[in-house]
Design a protein around this motif. Structure first.
Motif, PDB file in Angstrom:
ATOM      1  N   SER A  78       0.845  -1.191   0.000  1.00 47.68           N
ATOM      2  CA  SER A  78       0.000   0.000   0.000  1.00 47.68           C
ATOM      3  C   SER A  78       0.878   1.237   0.000  1.00 47.68           C
ATOM      4  N   ASP A  84      -4.688   7.097   5.028  1.00 49.00           N
ATOM      5  CA  ASP A  84      -3.833   6.497   6.054  1.00 49.00           C
ATOM      6  C   ASP A  84      -4.057   7.136   7.424  1.00 49.00           C
ATOM      7  N   SER A 111      -6.989  -6.437   3.917  1.00 41.71           N
ATOM      8  CA  SER A 111      -6.128  -5.446   3.283  1.00 41.71           C
ATOM      9  C   SER A 111      -6.835  -4.101   3.204  1.00 41.71           C
ATOM     10  N   LYS A 112      -6.057  -3.063   2.992  1.00 43.22           N
ATOM     11  CA  LYS A 112      -6.621  -1.717   2.878  1.00 43.22           C
ATOM     12  C   LYS A 112      -7.466  -1.585   1.621  1.00 43.22           C
ATOM     13  N   THR A 113      -7.091  -2.305   0.581  1.00 40.94           N
ATOM     14  CA  THR A 113      -7.861  -2.256  -0.652  1.00 40.94           C
ATOM     15  C   THR A 113      -9.265  -2.801  -0.432  1.00 40.94           C
ATOM     16  N   THR A 115     -10.835  -2.912   2.411  1.00 38.92           N
ATOM     17  CA  THR A 115     -11.516  -1.950   3.276  1.00 38.92           C
ATOM     18  C   THR A 115     -12.054  -0.788   2.455  1.00 38.92           C
ATOM     19  N   TYR A 116     -11.242  -0.255   1.544  1.00 42.85           N
ATOM     20  CA  TYR A 116     -11.685   0.835   0.687  1.00 42.85           C
ATOM     21  C   TYR A 116     -12.846   0.386  -0.193  1.00 42.85           C
TER      22      TYR A 116
END
Length: 142
Positions: A78, A84, A111-113, A115-116
């Motif tokens: 990321s 962030d 993962s952040k992806t 979550t987004y």
């Protein structure tokens, strides 16, 4: 004054109904009506055809599952950005993920992806609901 008018109208209606003869339909009334109904033009029946076919749903499902697989098991790098600064630790440190980790899946992380994607999906559902509500309100008014 209003009661007297209502009484007069009621008496007048009774008198008119008593003096009026009872009307009966003609002998061939049913046959005449049915011949006129048969003579009307038939409306064309439109067969239901879905907007998205079964093969289309198959491609969408395979694409969605591939995307989910890639997000969960793909390379999780990321870059730093504006998001962030938001603390998403509640998504990874909760009862559900702790229960899943007890089932011998220690490498499960969100993962952040993903979550987004979940946040964007929620926002888009809310936007779509407001547009559909407006659309159906306009359709029922006319």
């Amino acid at each position: 004054m209003n009661e007297q008018t209502d009484k007069y109208l009621d008496q007048l209606a009774k008198k008119v109904m008593k003096d009026a003869p009872l009307e009966t339909p003609s002998f061939n009334f049913t046959n005449t009506v049915m011949s006129q109904v048969s003579g009307l033009s038939h409306n064309k029946v439109i067969a239901y055809k879905p907007l998205i076919s079964k093969t289309g749903w198959t491609f969408i499902s395979v694409g969605f599952l591939t995307l989910i697989f890639f997000v969960l098991f793909g390379n999780q790098t990321s870059s730093s950005g504006r998001l962030d600064t938001i603390d998403f630790s509640m998504l990874s440190n909760n009862v559900i993920t702790q229960a899943i980790s007890n089932f011998k899946i220690p490498s499960f992380t969100i993962s952040k992806t993903l979550t987004y994607a979940i946040v964007l999906f929620g926002v888009m559902v809310c936007v779509q609901i407001s547009f559909l509500k407006h659309h159906f309100n306009q359709r029922f008014e006319n």
